[in-house]
Design an enzyme around this catalytic site. Structure first.
Site, short mmCIF file in Angstrom:
data_model
loop_
_atom_site.label_atom_id
_atom_site.label_comp_id
_atom_site.label_asym_id
_atom_site.label_seq_id
_atom_site.Cartn_x
_atom_site.Cartn_y
_atom_site.Cartn_z
N LYS A 170 -51.80 30.69 8.89
CA LYS A 170 -50.40 31.04 8.67
C LYS A 170 -50.34 32.55 8.48
O LYS A 170 -51.14 33.11 7.72
CB LYS A 170 -49.89 30.33 7.41
CG LYS A 170 -49.75 28.82 7.59
CD LYS A 170 -48.59 28.55 8.52
CE LYS A 170 -48.26 27.07 8.58
NZ LYS A 170 -47.04 26.84 9.38
N LYS A 269 -43.76 18.19 17.98
CA LYS A 269 -43.64 17.42 16.73
C LYS A 269 -42.56 16.37 16.94
O LYS A 269 -41.39 16.73 17.16
CB LYS A 269 -43.21 18.33 15.57
CG LYS A 269 -44.30 19.23 15.02
CD LYS A 269 -43.74 20.05 13.88
CE LYS A 269 -44.79 20.99 13.31
NZ LYS A 269 -44.16 22.13 12.62
O1 NPG Z 1 -51.78 19.85 9.03
O2 NPG Z 1 -49.91 18.75 8.77
C1 NPG Z 1 -50.56 19.80 8.78
C2 NPG Z 1 -49.86 21.09 8.47
C3 NPG Z 1 -49.54 21.86 9.71
O3 NPG Z 1 -48.86 24.09 9.32
C4 NPG Z 1 -48.52 22.94 9.46
N1 NPG Z 1 -47.26 22.57 9.39
O4 NPG Z 1 -44.93 25.10 10.17
O5 NPG Z 1 -46.03 23.74 11.40
C5 NPG Z 1 -45.67 24.13 10.30
C6 NPG Z 1 -46.20 23.45 9.05
C7 NPG Z 1 -45.17 22.66 8.28
C8 NPG Z 1 -45.59 21.88 7.23
C9 NPG Z 1 -43.84 22.71 8.57
C10 NPG Z 1 -44.68 21.14 6.49
C11 NPG Z 1 -42.94 21.98 7.83
C12 NPG Z 1 -43.35 21.19 6.81
#
Ligand code: NPG
Length: 375
Positions: A170, A269
């Site tokens: 991130k 997603k």
């Molecule tokens: O491994 O599930 C996982 C996390 C991956 O970074 C991840 N998700 O921005 O993609 C994103 C983020 C996220 C998590 C976004 C929770 C929204 C809610």
């Protein structure tokens, strides 16, 4: 609106259950910090049996306008009654719910529960239904922003040792080149990508161009989600492939983004596009255009992860997904834990999404239950 087929089933009851799972470590991004997963679990009871799904809406409306409490209210007030109204099948759920604008994560959960019930009743796996071609998928891991580069590298070391096939960092302004350079120094050419969650503007193009020398697989959602033109502009200025996540809300938008030159990779997603059936259509658009795709994650419990693994087994998912083992997120998952084997997770092959919550875990982790029936 399309007619329901002979296979339509009557949804008798929709159970909305909130569960709370502490995360093994806080997950910090440009959007905020998560300490736990507060998930909405949907269970429908039909004449043909039950169906389960997880709604991925997060705790706060920071990733998109949806959040878990809002998704639950949308289902209670509008979407649930539409589903209970008359028999339905998975192929017509989206059309049935279309008069409600937005709320893709809430809609996806209902469609998935119907799919799960339907597939369990016919002893078919979701993987088979969606067109899977693999029995296991390569896994990546998403790593949050840390207090220091040293702490970040320590955390990553555990994941690389565990066998994850790629790492996603991130990033945000002020936390980008330094952690990426440190990663390359310590872990060499381990596949690496970064995710900005829209935290930059086109004025940051020079800073983002500084990432070019590190051979990243991609940079995910560098700019605002509603600005395809700016992403197309950035793509002309930097070498790192641009991947879109938040911007891609449907197969139609995916096609437009690709044709506009806004991205050369797409993160798919299901919750963001309204369900697994639309996610397959996004996948098909990517294949048609020879655009790489991978399956995103939203800190799902085992229930949501099972369904994501089925999707990630389709042929167009050419890069490892944000699909990690249960232990990367939770000390106790809602389902039997998913365990990494040689950097892979198995694609569930049992009927429906292929897994159900463990009764004890479900009981212990539940914070509330609400049941909707036809008035
Ligand atoms: O491994 O599930 C996982 C996390 C991956 O970074 C991840 N998700 O921005 O993609 C994103 C983020 C996220 C998590 C976004 C929770 C929204 C809610």
């Amino acid at each position: 609106m399309p007619n329901v087929t002979d296979d339509a089933m009557r949804v008798r009851e929709i159970e909305l259950r909130r569960v709370r799972l502490p995360l093994v470590r806080p997950f910090r991004t440009a959007l905020g910090t998560d300490h736990e997963r507060d998930a909405l679990i949907v269970r429908i009871a039909t004449d043909d049996g039950e169906g389960w799904a997880e709604c991925v809406a997060p705790r706060e409306p920071a990733y998109s306008p949806e959040w878990v409490g809002g998704a639950q209210a949308a289902i209670r007030e509008f979407l649930g009654p539409l589903l209970l109204e008359r028999p339905v099948d998975s192929g017509t759920v989206a059309a049935r719910l279309a008069r409600v604008k937005g709320h893709p994560m809430a809609k996806a959960a209902l469609e998935t529960a119907v799919l799960d019930a339907e597939l369990r009743a016919t002893a078919t796996s979701l993987a088979h239904r969606l067109g899977a071609v693999r029995t296991s998928v390569e896994c990546g891991v998403a790593v949050g922003i840390a207090d220091s580069v040293a702490e970040l590298l320590d955390e990553i070391d555990g994941y690389v040792t565990a066998g994850y096939r790629r790492v996603k960092l991130k990033i945000r302004p002020g936390w980008d080149v330094e952690p990426v350079a440190a990663f390359r120094k310590r872990f060499g050419d381990v596949p690496l990508q970064v995710d900005a969650n829209g935290a930059y503007t086109l004025a940051d193009a020079t800073a983002l161009g500084a990432l070019d020398e590190f051979g990243l697989l991609l940079i995910e959602q560098p700019l605002a989600e509603d600005d395809l033109a700016a992403h197309a502009g950035l793509a002309r200025l930097i070498e790192t492939p641009i991947c879109l996540d938040e911007s891609i809300t449907s197969a139609r938008v995916a096609r437009r983004a690709i044709e506009a030159g806004a991205c050369s990779v797409i993160c798919i997603k299901p919750g963001r596009v309204g369900g697994y059936l639309e996610a397959v259509r996004v996948h098909d658009v990517c294949r048609e255009h020879d655009v790489a795709a991978w399956c995103g994650g939203m800190l799902e419990t085992g229930l949501g992860r099972a369904a994501n693994l089925a999707l990630a087994a389709l042929p167009g998912f050419t890069l490892p997904g944000d699909l990690s083992a249960s232990a990367r997120y939770f000390t106790r998952d809602l389902t039997a834990p998913f365990v990494l084997v040689d950097g892979h997770l198995p694609v569930p092959s049992a009927p429906g999404i292929g897994i159900a919550p463990e009764p004890d875990a479900l009981r212990d982790l539940t914070t509330s239950i609400e049941v909707l029936v036809k008035p």
